[in-house]
Design an enzyme around this catalytic site. Structure first.
Site, PDB file in Angstrom:
ATOM      1  N   ASP A 114      11.733  -6.877  -3.781  1.00  0.00           N
ATOM      2  CA  ASP A 114      11.032  -7.579  -4.844  1.00  0.00           C
ATOM      3  C   ASP A 114      10.327  -6.543  -5.710  1.00  0.00           C
ATOM      4  O   ASP A 114       9.489  -5.797  -5.236  1.00  0.00           O
ATOM      5  CB  ASP A 114      10.012  -8.555  -4.245  1.00  0.00           C
ATOM      6  N   GLU A 118      16.584  -9.323  -7.456  1.00  0.00           N
ATOM      7  CA  GLU A 118      16.688 -10.526  -8.272  1.00  0.00           C
ATOM      8  C   GLU A 118      17.100 -10.143  -9.684  1.00  0.00           C
ATOM      9  O   GLU A 118      16.959  -9.008 -10.108  1.00  0.00           O
ATOM     10  CB  GLU A 118      15.366 -11.299  -8.271  1.00  0.00           C
ATOM     11  N   ASP A 176       4.892 -11.330  -2.521  1.00  0.00           N
ATOM     12  CA  ASP A 176       6.020 -10.440  -2.801  1.00  0.00           C
ATOM     13  C   ASP A 176       6.890 -10.213  -1.563  1.00  0.00           C
ATOM     14  O   ASP A 176       8.105 -10.113  -1.651  1.00  0.00           O
ATOM     15  CB  ASP A 176       5.520  -9.095  -3.336  1.00  0.00           C
TER      16      ASP A 176
END
Ligand SMILES: [Zn+2]
Length: 210
Positions: free
Chosen positions: A33, A117, A198
């Site tokens: 992340d 992501e 996170d």
């Protein structure tokens, strides 16, 4: 070959063919992340924080910016202040790039699969506060480095679908709930699981490939 000048320094860059160099992998799948508070939080619990030198350089940058705005437009002093500001900008960018290189090398060298992501940058750029933070985090640069390093070290880069709600899912039970940006801890309304926001997102990213 490309030659460019940046903040008074000359740069020469050229393309070259690189032979892949597969490395033994200590870890299998890792979710990463990329955040605003930390540089990166990994699903194995590792946190790459923003380096101190970076924070200091950023502070100095703000000072130089103020100095430029105080000088008369068109004056020699202003030109000098602008030059100094450009140098400070370059220093911040260099520190950031160095930290990103360490992170992306470690990830690609040691893991067979890396999941990140796909940030909806254009949507986020409409939010001005977020925009500067994201530009600052160098997400594009992170993705670019990771892409070619995964090729070098023979690992797989997986980019999660941009609608995958990595921060909204409970990494323990799969329940989904809203997570406003200011909420730093994930507290599952279904199973009571509690974790850093996170870190929870990073674990969900790692789970994405299963
Ligand atoms: Zn849960």
């Amino acid at each position: 070959m490309r030659i460019s000048k940046r903040a008074g320094d000359w740069h020469i860059s050229f393309k070259y063919d690189y032979q892949p160099n597969p490395t033994p992998k200590e870890g299998d799948i890792i979710g990463v992340d990329v955040g605003i508070n930390a540089l990166a939080t990994c699903s194995d619990g590792r946190i790459f924080s923003n380096v101190k030198a970076y924070k200091q350089a950023k502070k100095r940058l703000t000072g130089y910016q103020r100095r430029v705005s105080k000088k008369k437009i068109g004056s020699k002093n202003r030109a000098k202040a602008v030059k100094r500001l450009a140098k400070a900008h370059k220093k911040v960018a260099d520190i950031r790039a160095d930290a990103l290189h360490k992170l992306t090398t470690w990830l690609a060298k040691n893991h067979s699969t890396i999941v990140i992501e796909d940030l909806n940058i254009s949507g986020m750029l409409k939010n001005h506060k977020l925009a500067s933070a994201i530009a600052d985090c160098g997400f594009y640069e992170f993705k670019r480095q990771l892409t070619y390093k995964c090729e070098w070290y023979d690992s797989v880069l997986v980019i999660a679908d941009r609608f995958y709600p990595s921060s909204q899912l409970c990494s323990n039970c799969g329940h989904q709930q809203k997570m406003p940006l200011n909420v730093r801890t994930y507290e599952c309304a279904n199973c009571g699981f509690k974790a850093d926001r996170d870190f929870n997102a990073a674990v969900n990213l790692a789970n994405y490939v299963y």
